[in-house]
Scaffold this motif. Structure first.
Motif, PDB file in Angstrom:
ATOM      1  N   GLY A 121       0.827  -1.200   0.000  1.00  0.00           N
ATOM      2  CA  GLY A 121       0.000   0.000   0.000  1.00  0.00           C
ATOM      3  C   GLY A 121       0.863   1.253   0.000  1.00  0.00           C
ATOM      4  N   PHE A 122       0.249   2.387   0.328  1.00  0.00           N
ATOM      5  CA  PHE A 122       0.967   3.660   0.274  1.00  0.00           C
ATOM      6  C   PHE A 122       0.784   4.443   1.565  1.00  0.00           C
ATOM      7  CE2 PHE A 122      -0.157   2.562  -4.072  1.00  0.00           C
ATOM      8  CZ  PHE A 122       1.059   2.694  -4.722  1.00  0.00           C
ATOM      9  N   HIS A 123       1.846   5.096   1.976  1.00  0.00           N
ATOM     10  CA  HIS A 123       1.801   6.019   3.105  1.00  0.00           C
ATOM     11  C   HIS A 123       2.382   7.339   2.619  1.00  0.00           C
ATOM     12  CE1 HIS A 123       2.362   7.904   6.973  1.00  0.00           C
ATOM     13  NE2 HIS A 123       3.668   7.948   6.796  1.00  0.00           N
ATOM     14  N   TYR A 124       1.614   8.420   2.717  1.00  0.00           N
ATOM     15  CA  TYR A 124       2.050   9.703   2.167  1.00  0.00           C
ATOM     16  C   TYR A 124       2.642  10.571   3.274  1.00  0.00           C
ATOM     17  CZ  TYR A 124      -0.699   8.163  -1.802  1.00  0.00           C
ATOM     18  OH  TYR A 124      -1.181   7.433  -2.858  1.00  0.00           O
ATOM     19  N   TYR A 125       3.916  10.895   3.097  1.00  0.00           N
ATOM     20  CA  TYR A 125       4.590  11.758   4.062  1.00  0.00           C
ATOM     21  C   TYR A 125       4.255  13.225   3.817  1.00  0.00           C
ATOM     22  CZ  TYR A 125       7.562   7.889   5.657  1.00  0.00           C
ATOM     23  OH  TYR A 125       8.022   6.713   6.190  1.00  0.00           O
ATOM     24  N   SER A 126       3.812  13.557   2.613  1.00  0.00           N
ATOM     25  CA  SER A 126       3.504  14.944   2.298  1.00  0.00           C
ATOM     26  C   SER A 126       2.392  15.003   1.263  1.00  0.00           C
ATOM     27  CB  SER A 126       4.740  15.671   1.764  1.00  0.00           C
ATOM     28  OG  SER A 126       5.083  15.184   0.469  1.00  0.00           O
ATOM     29  N   GLU A 127       1.686  16.111   1.242  1.00  0.00           N
ATOM     30  CA  GLU A 127       0.620  16.308   0.275  1.00  0.00           C
ATOM     31  C   GLU A 127       1.184  16.427  -1.136  1.00  0.00           C
ATOM     32  OE1 GLU A 127      -3.259  16.777  -1.205  1.00  0.00           O
ATOM     33  OE2 GLU A 127      -2.448  15.975   0.671  1.00  0.00           O
ATOM     34  N   GLU A 128       2.351  17.069  -1.262  1.00  0.00           N
ATOM     35  CA  GLU A 128       2.979  17.219  -2.572  1.00  0.00           C
ATOM     36  C   GLU A 128       3.375  15.853  -3.130  1.00  0.00           C
ATOM     37  OE1 GLU A 128       4.243  19.068  -5.980  1.00  0.00           O
ATOM     38  OE2 GLU A 128       3.088  19.873  -4.308  1.00  0.00           O
ATOM     39  N   LYS A 131       0.254  14.094  -4.449  1.00  0.00           N
ATOM     40  CA  LYS A 131      -0.187  14.622  -5.738  1.00  0.00           C
ATOM     41  C   LYS A 131       0.677  14.087  -6.876  1.00  0.00           C
ATOM     42  CE  LYS A 131      -2.143  18.979  -4.046  1.00  0.00           C
ATOM     43  NZ  LYS A 131      -1.949  20.453  -4.011  1.00  0.00           N
ATOM     44  N   LYS A 132       1.992  14.084  -6.668  1.00  0.00           N
ATOM     45  CA  LYS A 132       2.912  13.597  -7.700  1.00  0.00           C
ATOM     46  C   LYS A 132       2.655  12.119  -7.996  1.00  0.00           C
ATOM     47  CE  LYS A 132       6.891  16.670  -6.922  1.00  0.00           C
ATOM     48  NZ  LYS A 132       8.321  16.706  -6.506  1.00  0.00           N
ATOM     49  N   TYR A 133       2.433  11.341  -6.947  1.00  0.00           N
ATOM     50  CA  TYR A 133       2.259   9.899  -7.131  1.00  0.00           C
ATOM     51  C   TYR A 133       0.946   9.588  -7.830  1.00  0.00           C
ATOM     52  CZ  TYR A 133       4.525   5.526  -5.957  1.00  0.00           C
ATOM     53  OH  TYR A 133       5.221   4.358  -6.028  1.00  0.00           O
ATOM     54  N   GLU A 134      -0.127  10.267  -7.423  1.00  0.00           N
ATOM     55  CA  GLU A 134      -1.423  10.032  -8.053  1.00  0.00           C
ATOM     56  C   GLU A 134      -1.407  10.450  -9.519  1.00  0.00           C
ATOM     57  OE1 GLU A 134      -4.272  11.976  -5.572  1.00  0.00           O
ATOM     58  OE2 GLU A 134      -4.294  10.344  -4.090  1.00  0.00           O
ATOM     59  N   LYS A 135      -0.613  11.479  -9.843  1.00  0.00           N
ATOM     60  CA  LYS A 135      -0.494  11.939 -11.214  1.00  0.00           C
ATOM     61  C   LYS A 135       0.104  10.852 -12.113  1.00  0.00           C
ATOM     62  CE  LYS A 135       1.292  15.994 -11.566  1.00  0.00           C
ATOM     63  NZ  LYS A 135       2.351  17.042 -11.677  1.00  0.00           N
ATOM     64  N   ARG A 218       4.451   1.730   1.040  1.00  0.00           N
ATOM     65  CA  ARG A 218       5.474   2.514   0.351  1.00  0.00           C
ATOM     66  C   ARG A 218       5.384   3.956   0.843  1.00  0.00           C
ATOM     67  NH1 ARG A 218       7.614   1.476  -4.580  1.00  0.00           N
ATOM     68  NH2 ARG A 218       5.850   0.176  -5.212  1.00  0.00           N
ATOM     69  N   GLY A 219       6.495   4.483   1.321  1.00  0.00           N
ATOM     70  CA  GLY A 219       6.522   5.866   1.775  1.00  0.00           C
ATOM     71  C   GLY A 219       6.650   6.815   0.596  1.00  0.00           C
ATOM     72  N   VAL A 220       5.672   7.672   0.411  1.00  0.00           N
ATOM     73  CA  VAL A 220       5.679   8.609  -0.718  1.00  0.00           C
ATOM     74  C   VAL A 220       5.942  10.018  -0.187  1.00  0.00           C
ATOM     75  CG1 VAL A 220       4.366   9.552  -2.646  1.00  0.00           C
ATOM     76  CG2 VAL A 220       4.043   7.161  -1.974  1.00  0.00           C
ATOM     77  N   HIS A 221       6.990  10.648  -0.718  1.00  0.00           N
ATOM     78  CA  HIS A 221       7.351  11.998  -0.286  1.00  0.00           C
ATOM     79  C   HIS A 221       7.941  12.758  -1.471  1.00  0.00           C
ATOM     80  CE1 HIS A 221      11.480  10.368  -0.070  1.00  0.00           C
ATOM     81  NE2 HIS A 221      10.923   9.335   0.565  1.00  0.00           N
ATOM     82  N   ASP A 222       8.306  13.979  -1.245  1.00  0.00           N
ATOM     83  CA  ASP A 222       8.745  14.857  -2.340  1.00  0.00           C
ATOM     84  C   ASP A 222      10.018  14.365  -3.029  1.00  0.00           C
ATOM     85  OD1 ASP A 222       6.695  16.229  -1.220  1.00  0.00           O
ATOM     86  OD2 ASP A 222       7.837  18.018  -0.685  1.00  0.00           O
ATOM     87  N   ASP A 223      10.835  13.590  -2.314  1.00  0.00           N
ATOM     88  CA  ASP A 223      12.146  13.221  -2.841  1.00  0.00           C
ATOM     89  C   ASP A 223      12.193  11.822  -3.440  1.00  0.00           C
ATOM     90  OD1 ASP A 223      13.196  15.684  -1.982  1.00  0.00           O
ATOM     91  OD2 ASP A 223      13.543  14.888   0.043  1.00  0.00           O
ATOM     92  N   ASN A 224      11.059  11.119  -3.532  1.00  0.00           N
ATOM     93  CA  ASN A 224      11.063   9.789  -4.146  1.00  0.00           C
ATOM     94  C   ASN A 224      11.653   9.854  -5.554  1.00  0.00           C
ATOM     95  OD1 ASN A 224       8.086   9.106  -2.493  1.00  0.00           O
ATOM     96  ND2 ASN A 224       9.816   7.712  -2.359  1.00  0.00           N
ATOM     97  N   GLN A 225      12.547   8.912  -5.867  1.00  0.00           N
ATOM     98  CA  GLN A 225      13.132   8.888  -7.210  1.00  0.00           C
ATOM     99  C   GLN A 225      12.069   8.715  -8.282  1.00  0.00           C
ATOM    100  OE1 GLN A 225      16.272   5.778  -6.766  1.00  0.00           O
ATOM    101  NE2 GLN A 225      17.574   7.281  -7.740  1.00  0.00           N
ATOM    102  N   ILE A 226      11.115   7.831  -8.028  1.00  0.00           N
ATOM    103  CA  ILE A 226      10.138   7.477  -9.059  1.00  0.00           C
ATOM    104  C   ILE A 226       9.226   8.660  -9.400  1.00  0.00           C
ATOM    105  CG2 ILE A 226       8.353   6.529  -7.530  1.00  0.00           C
ATOM    106  CD1 ILE A 226       9.474   4.942 -10.832  1.00  0.00           C
ATOM    107  N   ASN A 310      -2.389  14.855 -17.577  1.00  0.00           N
ATOM    108  CA  ASN A 310      -2.294  15.395 -16.219  1.00  0.00           C
ATOM    109  C   ASN A 310      -1.313  16.553 -16.148  1.00  0.00           C
ATOM    110  OD1 ASN A 310      -4.140  13.701 -14.969  1.00  0.00           O
ATOM    111  ND2 ASN A 310      -2.632  12.091 -14.600  1.00  0.00           N
ATOM    112  N   ASN A 311      -0.166  16.422 -16.858  1.00  0.00           N
ATOM    113  CA  ASN A 311       0.828  17.501 -16.870  1.00  0.00           C
ATOM    114  C   ASN A 311       0.262  18.766 -17.499  1.00  0.00           C
ATOM    115  OD1 ASN A 311       2.827  16.024 -15.622  1.00  0.00           O
ATOM    116  ND2 ASN A 311       3.683  15.234 -17.533  1.00  0.00           N
ATOM    117  N   ARG A 312      -0.495  18.617 -18.586  1.00  0.00           N
ATOM    118  CA  ARG A 312      -1.111  19.784 -19.253  1.00  0.00           C
ATOM    119  C   ARG A 312      -2.126  20.456 -18.324  1.00  0.00           C
ATOM    120  NH1 ARG A 312      -1.072  16.413 -23.933  1.00  0.00           N
ATOM    121  NH2 ARG A 312      -3.265  15.861 -23.579  1.00  0.00           N
ATOM    122  N   GLN A 313      -2.905  19.651 -17.606  1.00  0.00           N
ATOM    123  CA  GLN A 313      -3.888  20.207 -16.687  1.00  0.00           C
ATOM    124  C   GLN A 313      -3.209  20.976 -15.560  1.00  0.00           C
ATOM    125  OE1 GLN A 313      -6.094  16.688 -15.622  1.00  0.00           O
ATOM    126  NE2 GLN A 313      -7.576  16.962 -17.273  1.00  0.00           N
TER     127      GLN A 313
END
Length: 319
Positions: A121-128, A131-135, A218-226, A310-313
């Motif tokens: 599953g996913f654990h989000y360390y930050s809102e940013e 957003k990046k991961y869902e995109k 999976r820890g999701v944060h601003d600095d994830n490589q993916i 998503n990038n265009r939006q």
């Protein structure tokens, strides 16, 4: 069942203790091996403190404390492991309670299997980070859509069956002896985990454990490589170049090589400009008439189209 949990660590001081604690909470965890990969900050010092604090924690570094990447760090950790069962955990990820419950039962009942995979599953360390991961189009679980027999798993991971999805490395438990049948990790900058599990699926017998709910996060944060891998990146090209060389050197069947080569062509098309992508698509279709009918072509193209939309939006929103 006694498990060696291997954690490669690079600039992850603020996450590592939570990861270690989540591993130590599992009754099957016999040791936690931290491979500190030459971080330029105080991460090694934090790892040493954890080694003193927890009896089961062991810290290793590469000779000269140099940085060698996650792949080589995992290889070193596996080499140093004292127990037969290996589980891998990224320094910013977490195991959930009962992580090895299904694995313990399956390995006891089926001594012939080499590994068991589950869902992450996913654990989000930050809102940013969220957003990046869902995109990128990821769902709530990294898993396979149905249980897959070991002999079909390679094809499922190559996205040419009715099965959707993947399993994550942090939801995999395998026997150390399985590495006698397959290749170790290679440093690919990114996707070395994907290359490893595809080769493992081909060479070994892997079965599903819990795939309908997470056994880890999976820890999701601003600095994830993916999440910071740019759309035109060549990392997937390098992944499939590596897999194609492996397929040729191992003398895999023409079908295996063709499927991997189709993935490589799609990766090249996705990482190219429009004009080059057009010519690559045309050349691939001429050399292999089945290319445009291949499921992976449409699967990857749909992913790319959704991400570009998503990038265009996002760009319109910023304006």
């Amino acid at each position: 069942m006694q498990v060696s949990v291997v954690i490669p660590v690079y600039k992850a001081g603020k996450f590592i203790e939570s990861a270690v604690k989540s591993a130590l909470e599992q009754p099957e965890t016999a040791e936690v091996i931290l491979v500190e990969d030459g971080s330029p900050d105080d991460t090694l010092e934090i790892c040493r403190r954890l080694e003193k604090k927890y009896e089961k924690v062991k810290v290793f570094t590469h000779p000269g404390n140099i940085n060698k990447g996650a792949g080589q760090s995992r290889n070193l950790g596996i080499e140093k492991a004292s127990y037969e069962y290996i589980a891998l955990l990224d320094a910013d990820n977490l195991f959930l309670p009962g992580r090895f419950q299904a694995e313990r039962k399956l390995f006891a009942e089926r001594p012939d299997i080499d590994g068991v995979y589950g869902a992450l599953g996913f654990h989000y360390y930050s809102e940013e980070g969220r957003k990046k991961y869902e995109k990128l189009g990821y769902g709530k679980l990294t898993t396979l859509s149905r249980p897959v027999p070991p002999e079909e798993l390679f094809w499922a991971l190559m996205a040419i069956t009715d099965v959707k999805g993947q399993f994550a490395l942090d939801a995999l438990t395998f026997k150390k002896s399985a590495l006698e049948k397959t290749e170790p990790f290679e440093n690919l900058e990114l996707h070395d985990d994907t290359a490893f599990k595809i080769k493992l699926a081909f060479n070994c017998k892997l079965v599903p454990g819990v795939i309908d709910r997470p056994v880890g996060l999976r820890g999701v944060h601003d600095d994830n490589q993916i999440v910071n891998n740019p759309p035109g990146s060549k990392t997937r090209v390098r992944l499939y170049e590596n897999l194609y060389r492996w397929a040729v050197n191992k003398d895999l069947s023409p079908k295996h090589r063709r499927v991997i080569k189709n993935h490589l062509r799609v990766a090249e098309i996705k990482s190219s400009g429009k004009l080059k992508a057009f010519f690559l698509t045309a050349a691939s279709a001429v050399s292999s008439p089945m290319f445009l009918r291949h499921r992976v072509f449409f699967y990857r193209m749909r992913q790319t189209s959704a991400r570009r939309k998503n990038n265009r939006q996002d760009q319109k929103t910023e304006k």
